[in-house]
Design an enzyme around this catalytic site. Structure first.
Site, PDB file in Angstrom:
ATOM      1  N   GLY A  97       0.829  -1.197   0.000  1.00  0.00           N
ATOM      2  CA  GLY A  97       0.000   0.000   0.000  1.00  0.00           C
ATOM      3  C   GLY A  97       0.862   1.245   0.000  1.00  0.00           C
ATOM      4  O   GLY A  97       2.091   1.188  -0.107  1.00  0.00           O
TER       5      GLY A  97
ATOM      6  N   GLY B 185       1.319   5.096   2.030  1.00  0.00           N
ATOM      7  CA  GLY B 185       0.978   5.941   3.165  1.00  0.00           C
ATOM      8  C   GLY B 185       1.182   7.401   2.825  1.00  0.00           C
ATOM      9  O   GLY B 185       1.489   7.761   1.682  1.00  0.00           O
TER      10      GLY B 185
ATOM     11  N   PHE C 147       3.553   9.327   3.796  1.00  0.00           N
ATOM     12  CA  PHE C 147       4.950   9.703   3.610  1.00  0.00           C
ATOM     13  C   PHE C 147       5.698   8.794   2.638  1.00  0.00           C
ATOM     14  O   PHE C 147       6.829   9.087   2.279  1.00  0.00           O
ATOM     15  CB  PHE C 147       5.670   9.688   4.961  1.00  0.00           C
ATOM     16  CG  PHE C 147       5.128  10.684   5.942  1.00  0.00           C
ATOM     17  CD1 PHE C 147       5.530  12.004   5.904  1.00  0.00           C
ATOM     18  CD2 PHE C 147       4.202  10.302   6.900  1.00  0.00           C
ATOM     19  CE1 PHE C 147       5.033  12.926   6.807  1.00  0.00           C
ATOM     20  CE2 PHE C 147       3.707  11.221   7.812  1.00  0.00           C
ATOM     21  CZ  PHE C 147       4.117  12.542   7.759  1.00  0.00           C
TER      22      PHE C 147
ATOM     23  N   TYR D 174       3.181  -7.460  11.876  1.00  0.00           N
ATOM     24  CA  TYR D 174       2.410  -7.620  10.638  1.00  0.00           C
ATOM     25  C   TYR D 174       1.020  -8.154  10.979  1.00  0.00           C
ATOM     26  O   TYR D 174       0.873  -9.131  11.717  1.00  0.00           O
ATOM     27  CB  TYR D 174       3.117  -8.588   9.702  1.00  0.00           C
ATOM     28  CG  TYR D 174       2.406  -8.769   8.378  1.00  0.00           C
ATOM     29  CD1 TYR D 174       2.290  -7.712   7.494  1.00  0.00           C
ATOM     30  CD2 TYR D 174       1.873 -10.004   8.017  1.00  0.00           C
ATOM     31  CE1 TYR D 174       1.647  -7.869   6.267  1.00  0.00           C
ATOM     32  CE2 TYR D 174       1.226 -10.167   6.805  1.00  0.00           C
ATOM     33  CZ  TYR D 174       1.121  -9.103   5.934  1.00  0.00           C
ATOM     34  OH  TYR D 174       0.490  -9.258   4.736  1.00  0.00           O
TER      35      TYR D 174
ATOM     36  N   ASN E  36      -4.693  -9.691   8.147  1.00  0.00           N
ATOM     37  CA  ASN E  36      -5.984  -9.392   7.522  1.00  0.00           C
ATOM     38  C   ASN E  36      -6.195  -7.916   7.216  1.00  0.00           C
ATOM     39  O   ASN E  36      -7.285  -7.531   6.783  1.00  0.00           O
ATOM     40  CB  ASN E  36      -7.125  -9.907   8.412  1.00  0.00           C
ATOM     41  CG  ASN E  36      -7.238 -11.424   8.338  1.00  0.00           C
ATOM     42  OD1 ASN E  36      -7.115 -12.020   7.277  1.00  0.00           O
ATOM     43  ND2 ASN E  36      -7.447 -12.064   9.486  1.00  0.00           N
TER      44      ASN E  36
ATOM     45  N   ASP F 199      -8.595   9.986  15.711  1.00  0.00           N
ATOM     46  CA  ASP F 199      -8.899   9.452  14.380  1.00  0.00           C
ATOM     47  C   ASP F 199      -9.315   7.991  14.473  1.00  0.00           C
ATOM     48  O   ASP F 199      -8.900   7.169  13.673  1.00  0.00           O
ATOM     49  CB  ASP F 199      -7.677   9.605  13.468  1.00  0.00           C
ATOM     50  CG  ASP F 199      -8.048   9.429  11.990  1.00  0.00           C
ATOM     51  OD1 ASP F 199      -9.250   9.481  11.661  1.00  0.00           O
ATOM     52  OD2 ASP F 199      -7.132   9.233  11.168  1.00  0.00           O
TER      53      ASP F 199
ATOM     54  N   ARG G 243     -11.049   1.953   9.544  1.00  0.00           N
ATOM     55  CA  ARG G 243      -9.900   1.911   8.624  1.00  0.00           C
ATOM     56  C   ARG G 243      -8.580   1.965   9.375  1.00  0.00           C
ATOM     57  O   ARG G 243      -7.539   1.578   8.834  1.00  0.00           O
ATOM     58  CB  ARG G 243      -9.996   3.084   7.636  1.00  0.00           C
ATOM     59  CG  ARG G 243      -9.866   4.430   8.301  1.00  0.00           C
ATOM     60  CD  ARG G 243      -9.930   5.591   7.317  1.00  0.00           C
ATOM     61  NE  ARG G 243      -9.902   6.864   8.028  1.00  0.00           N
ATOM     62  CZ  ARG G 243     -10.966   7.447   8.540  1.00  0.00           C
ATOM     63  NH1 ARG G 243     -12.153   6.884   8.387  1.00  0.00           N
ATOM     64  NH2 ARG G 243     -10.878   8.593   9.185  1.00  0.00           N
ATOM     65  N   ASN G 244      -8.600   2.451  10.624  1.00  0.00           N
ATOM     66  CA  ASN G 244      -7.385   2.549  11.430  1.00  0.00           C
ATOM     67  C   ASN G 244      -7.293   1.449  12.476  1.00  0.00           C
ATOM     68  O   ASN G 244      -6.511   1.551  13.423  1.00  0.00           O
ATOM     69  CB  ASN G 244      -7.315   3.922  12.107  1.00  0.00           C
ATOM     70  CG  ASN G 244      -7.081   5.032  11.112  1.00  0.00           C
ATOM     71  OD1 ASN G 244      -6.484   4.820  10.058  1.00  0.00           O
ATOM     72  ND2 ASN G 244      -7.576   6.221  11.410  1.00  0.00           N
TER      73      ASN G 244
END
Length: 563
Positions: free
Chosen positions: A210, A212, A214, A283, A286, A328, A332-333
């Site tokens: 993916g 991010g 940065f 890691y 899922n 936040d 999703r987080n």
């Protein structure tokens, strides 16, 4: 042809290996100080150690158990000149490891005569100790005076004085508090204090998974000396970065490195002395919770979903107890591992609370995820653990709806400012929907449940699964979802057609007359684009709305019902 079934079974992580090295540091007639090395294979984060000891002569008929967070302990209240046996075992999220050593570690307290020294010797010892204490105090005083004279702090934070004491901050026994890395004059000091520096040669990047803010996010492997190779996630800082981007990137590691909880993503370390700069974490197979739930729509039991929610709440309770506001919190987080354990991640937007528990942190700008954010945080940019509780209510809705987007395609004005409250997801237990509404209290944010209470509520549901069978529906939930407005009487309609005829919005009537509306099935055949042309917007998944209308039609055969 022989029939067969393939079954995949994933075992839980292993318990820690035994503690094999124990050292006796200091002994007196009534106490002994011990230390030991961490197990060779911890197999996870060690939460604490259990120390069990008893007199050798009693053969374990009477024993004492202590627990320690670190690798040392002092045993007090012992008998003089007595032999004791001791066993130590480590505990992780997977449970306790084996007790060790075997046979038990033996130590003896000093006899009464061990401290029978003359008065002359006592005076010598007292003078020596007093001199040593005076030298240490003088050294500390000189260090503080020189530091203040040579370096004037640019920070306006009143707590900065304590941040330069005790290797960065003051730690009280038994109390862990979060330290904001932004209060350090040199942010790299915070990184090196809270994050372990890794050698880049120990990291192997396998693939990019993916992107991010940065740089790229990769999966890979970490092999430390004398440690087992583990899978890790790797955030990299893209080339051409500025000093500010580097500081902001590493700030998340400075935050994450302070946390130690089974439901908080674990930081393995950072790479700052070579390029690319990296943040290495455990890691999570899922991935993010929202996409994972969408991929497995309706495939979990209610207890499994509540278990996921309980893990998130437990992690947030830990953060709240440390005086930390996430800001936040969203599905999703949240990351999910192969055992369906959910862990809170993404600490880029977070800030620390003031010492006053009622205080709030005011942001200095930046984007706010409005659909997940409490009204007072949107209006005044003030964040507390209560605003995190509001966000948790949205996460709860996301989980029970299997990753649907909160408020669907409604504008932010309609979704939040007008006071709209999300309806219960399909087949959502009434108790969980009530918990959502409790989290979404607008006027009195202090009345929202604390995370400690949320964990307790979810624990009770897990112990009593039957309570999840009562689902929230149109008759059990509050009739008025616009909680800030006074409710009005809703007329009873005989059929869905009667309801459509009773609607005052003329474009709505025209839309359905244009497709020769005769039943709910025609609504399913009407495209969203055709409805939008006449000013009608479907809020929510169209198939679910159609199924709800069909259910209403079937009920009206037994008499009119309120719509």
């Amino acid at each position: 042809m022989r029939q067969y079934a393939a079954v995949t079974i994933t075992t839980n992580q292993a318990a820690p290996s035994p503690v094999t090295v124990i050292r006796k540091e200091k002994t007196s007639r009534n106490s002994v100080s011990l230390s030991w090395q961490e197990p060779e294979r911890p197999n996870g984060i060690i939460l604490d150690y259990e120390i069990k000891y008893y007199e050798k002569e009693e053969q374990e008929t009477s024993y004492t158990i202590l627990r320690a967070r670190g690798c040392n302990v002092s045993l007090n209240g012992l008998k003089p000149n007595t032999a004791y046996l001791l066993q130590i075992r480590a505990r992780t999220a997977a449970g306790y490891g084996a007790s060790s050593p075997s046979p038990s570690f033996q130590f003896e307290t000093s006899p009464d005569s061990a401290f029978s020294i003359s008065s002359e010797s006592s005076q010598v010892v007292l003078i020596a100790i007093s001199s040593a204490v005076a030298i240490i105090l003088l050294t500390v005083l000189l260090y503080v005076l020189i530091g203040r004279f040579c370096c004037r702090s640019k920070s306006k934070h009143p707590d900065e004085k304590r941040l330069h004491f005790g290797n960065g901050h003051l730690r009280l026994p038994g109390i862990r508090t979060y330290v904001d890395p932004h209060t350090y004059e040199d942010p790299s000091q915070a990184v090196h204090e809270f994050a372990k520096e890794l050698d880049a040669s120990c990291i192997a990047i396998d693939k990019v998974v993916g992107a991010g803010e940065f740089g790229e996010v990769c999966s890979g492997r970490l092999k430390l000396p004398s440690k087992k190779e583990i899978c890790v996630a790797i955030k990299t800082l893209k080339g051409g970065y500025t000093d500010k981007q580097r500081r902001d990137f590493l700030a998340e590691a400075s935050i994450m490195g302070q946390f130690d909880h089974p439901n908080i993503i674990r930081l393995e370390g950072v790479v700052t002395r070579s390029k690319p700069v990296m943040i290495v974490t455990e890691y999570m197979e899922n991935g993010s919770l929202d996409s994972f739930l969408r991929k497995h729509d309706a495939q979990f039991t209610g207890i499994q979903l509540v278990g996921m929610l309980r893990g998130i709440a437990s992690g947030m309770k830990y953060l709240s107890d440390m005086g930390y506001v996430h800001r936040d919190l969203a599905a999703r987080n949240i990351l999910v591992n192969s055992n369906l354990v959910c862990k809170v991640s993404d600490f880029g937007l977070s800030r620390v609370l003031e010492d006053d528990p009622e205080a709030a942190y005011t942001t200095r700008g930046g984007k706010i995820p409005i659909r997940w954010t409490a009204p007072e945080a949107i209006a005044y940019r003030k964040f507390t653990s209560s605003s995190d509780a509001w966000s948790y209510g949205i996460v709860l809705w996301e989980v029970m709806s299997y990753g649907e987007r909160p408020y669907w395609e409604m504008s932010n004005q309609d979704a939040v400012d007008e006071g709209y409250r999300l309806p219960p997801p399909m087949d959502c237990p009434a108790t969980l929907y009530q918990l959502m509404l409790d989290c979404w209290q607008k006027e009195e944010r202090n009345n929202r449940p604390k995370f400690e209470q949320i964990v307790s509520i979810l624990d009770k549901l897990i112990r009593n699964p039957g309570s999840l069978k009562i689902t929230a529906n149109t008759t059990s939930r509050p009739a008025n979802l616009l909680l800030d407005r006074s409710s009005s009487e809703v007329p009873a309609m005989g059929t869905v057609g009667d309801w459509m005829d009773g609607m005052r919005t003329l474009p709505c009537k025209e839309a359905f007359s244009g497709v020769s509306y005769s039943s709910c099935d025609t609504l399913a055949k009407t495209s969203t684009e055709d409805l939008k042309k006449v000013g009608v917007t479907i809020v929510g998944p169209q198939k679910k709305i159609v199924s709800s209308l069909k259910a209403l039609d079937s009920h009206t055969k037994n008499g009119p019902v309120p719509v």
